[in-house]
Design an enzyme around this catalytic site. Structure first.
Site, mmCIF file in Angstrom:
data_model
loop_
_atom_site.group_PDB
_atom_site.id
_atom_site.type_symbol
_atom_site.label_atom_id
_atom_site.label_comp_id
_atom_site.label_asym_id
_atom_site.label_seq_id
_atom_site.Cartn_x
_atom_site.Cartn_y
_atom_site.Cartn_z
ATOM 1 N N LYS A 85 46.083 -22.649 -12.176
ATOM 2 C CA LYS A 85 45.581 -22.214 -13.559
ATOM 3 C C LYS A 85 46.725 -22.035 -14.431
ATOM 4 O O LYS A 85 46.067 -22.892 -15.453
ATOM 5 C CB LYS A 85 45.369 -20.811 -13.723
ATOM 6 C CG LYS A 85 43.545 -20.286 -13.134
ATOM 7 C CD LYS A 85 43.582 -18.690 -12.352
ATOM 8 C CE LYS A 85 42.026 -18.598 -11.413
ATOM 9 N NZ LYS A 85 41.745 -17.512 -11.173
ATOM 10 N N GLN B 49 44.351 -11.893 -12.020
ATOM 11 C CA GLN B 49 43.212 -12.221 -10.774
ATOM 12 C C GLN B 49 42.982 -10.912 -9.493
ATOM 13 O O GLN B 49 43.439 -9.554 -9.488
ATOM 14 C CB GLN B 49 44.838 -12.590 -10.811
ATOM 15 C CG GLN B 49 44.376 -13.732 -8.894
ATOM 16 C CD GLN B 49 43.589 -14.986 -9.024
ATOM 17 O OE1 GLN B 49 43.202 -15.281 -9.884
ATOM 18 N NE2 GLN B 49 42.190 -15.267 -8.182
ATOM 19 N N ASP C 104 36.843 -14.439 -18.086
ATOM 20 C CA ASP C 104 35.554 -14.494 -16.946
ATOM 21 C C ASP C 104 34.904 -14.035 -17.038
ATOM 22 O O ASP C 104 33.517 -14.546 -16.451
ATOM 23 C CB ASP C 104 36.463 -13.295 -15.859
ATOM 24 C CG ASP C 104 37.345 -13.784 -14.769
ATOM 25 O OD1 ASP C 104 37.653 -15.014 -14.684
ATOM 26 O OD2 ASP C 104 38.358 -13.367 -14.352
#
Ligand code: NDP
Length: 291
Positions: free
Chosen positions: A53, A97, A120
């Site tokens: 990422k 995460q 997200d």
């Protein structure tokens, strides 16, 4: 046209579009989107995801901030970091995460993120916006799937879509997106009766189950489009291999289009994360991005 939907190539084109718009945002408005990724603990798979990422965020011209915390971090300490990032004007996207260690409540952490910096799409406000037709952030994996479906099929309205799996991060938002496109949507799960018959009704079949090669070709309606979200690591012929939730060879034989694993949905997920970070940066500053 090839039956195979090339997620790798599609993701590359999404990343290029994002990079162009990031450059425009810098030139026209002096804004550089910034993504903060928080990693708790040493999980090797999570470390690889976070590293990728970071690399792709920088490659798109955005700032990447990594916060690596020890497994022993308390929920209060993590919430304090989220609060700092919420108030940091150089940060436009915050990603924690998952999974988190068991002593930390995931939902408390996700909902502590300012929903305008949630990239997200897991924050309750963004979940609500998706399900009420609002303009929120859409979870990356289903967003990548719907982009590939629209690119391949054009108008999706009226199609029968079956999503196998009802998780909050894939199955449910995928179903919401298909409904938004005016598909007739069925969500199947572990309690669904006669799953093969349900799947055979699908013009669009999305498998998000987490069971290697569970869906065989004879569950697929001839000519259907199959989106395989699954990423399963298996041992075969003494080697470790990545396979999806559908049995690729038999499904490919009957489908009109199918995503491979690897090289299908997976690469689209990070590309959509970059897309979401850019969108949030533009929204936070009230800027309309060029088409
Ligand atoms: P979850 O484990 O959270 O959900 C799995 C779902 O599948 C559940 O709703 C479960 O039903 C259902 N299910 C399990 N077994 C069966 C069965 N035998 N028949 C029908 N339904 C079943 O998984 P995720 O949604 O997080 O992930 C799904 C897959 O997608 C995994 O392989 C994961 O690795 C992959 N993934 C890939 C991503 C990518 O970037 N490509 C991103 C995220 C996930 P029930 O609710 O009844 O238990």
């Amino acid at each position: 046209m090839s039956k195979v939907i090339d997620g790798k190539a599609f993701a590359e084109s999404v990343r290029q579009d994002v990079a162009k718009q990031v450059a425009w945002l810098k030139d026209e408005h002096d804004i550089t989107p910034g993504l903060a990724v928080v990693l708790v603990g040493e999980d090797p798979a999570s470390q690889v995801y976070v590293r990728n990422k970071g690399i792709q965020t920088k490659a798109a011209g955005m700032n990447s901030y990594e916060h690596k915390l020890d497994t022993s971090v308390t929920e209060d300490e993590l919430l304090a970091l989220i609060n700092t990032l919420n108030n940091d004007s150089s940060v436009h996207g915050i990603l924690v995460q998952l999974p988190l260690p068991s002593h930390i409540e995931e939902s408390a952490v996700i909902d502590a993120i300012d929903y305008r910096k949630d990239v997200d799409g897991f924050h309750l406000t963004n979940v609500g916006l998706l399900n009420t037709g609002g303009d929120g952030v859409v979870p990356c994996t289903p967003l990548g799937c719907i982009m590939m479906l629209k690119d391949r099929l054009g108008d999706l309205s009226g199609k029968n879509a079956v999503v196998v799996g009802r998780s909050n991060i894939v199955g449910k938002p995928m179903a919401a997106l298909l409904l938004k496109e005016s598909c007739t949507v069925t969500i199947a799960h572990s309690r669904t009766q006669d799953l093969p018959a349900v799947c055979r009704e699908a013009d669009i079949l999305v498998a998000a189950v987490g069971r290697p090669e569970m869906v065989p070709g004879d569950w697929v309606k001839p000519g259907a489009t199959v989106i395989d979200v699954g990423i399963n690591r298996i041992e075969r012929d003494g080697k470790t291999k990545l396979v999806g939730d559908v049995d690729y060879a038999s499904c490919e034989a009957v489908a009109s289009a199918i995503t491979p694993v690897p090289g299908g949905v997976g690469p689209m997920t990070i590309a959509c994360l970059l897309h979401n970070t850019l969108q949030q940066a533009a929204r936070l500053h009230g800027v309309t991005l060029p088409e």
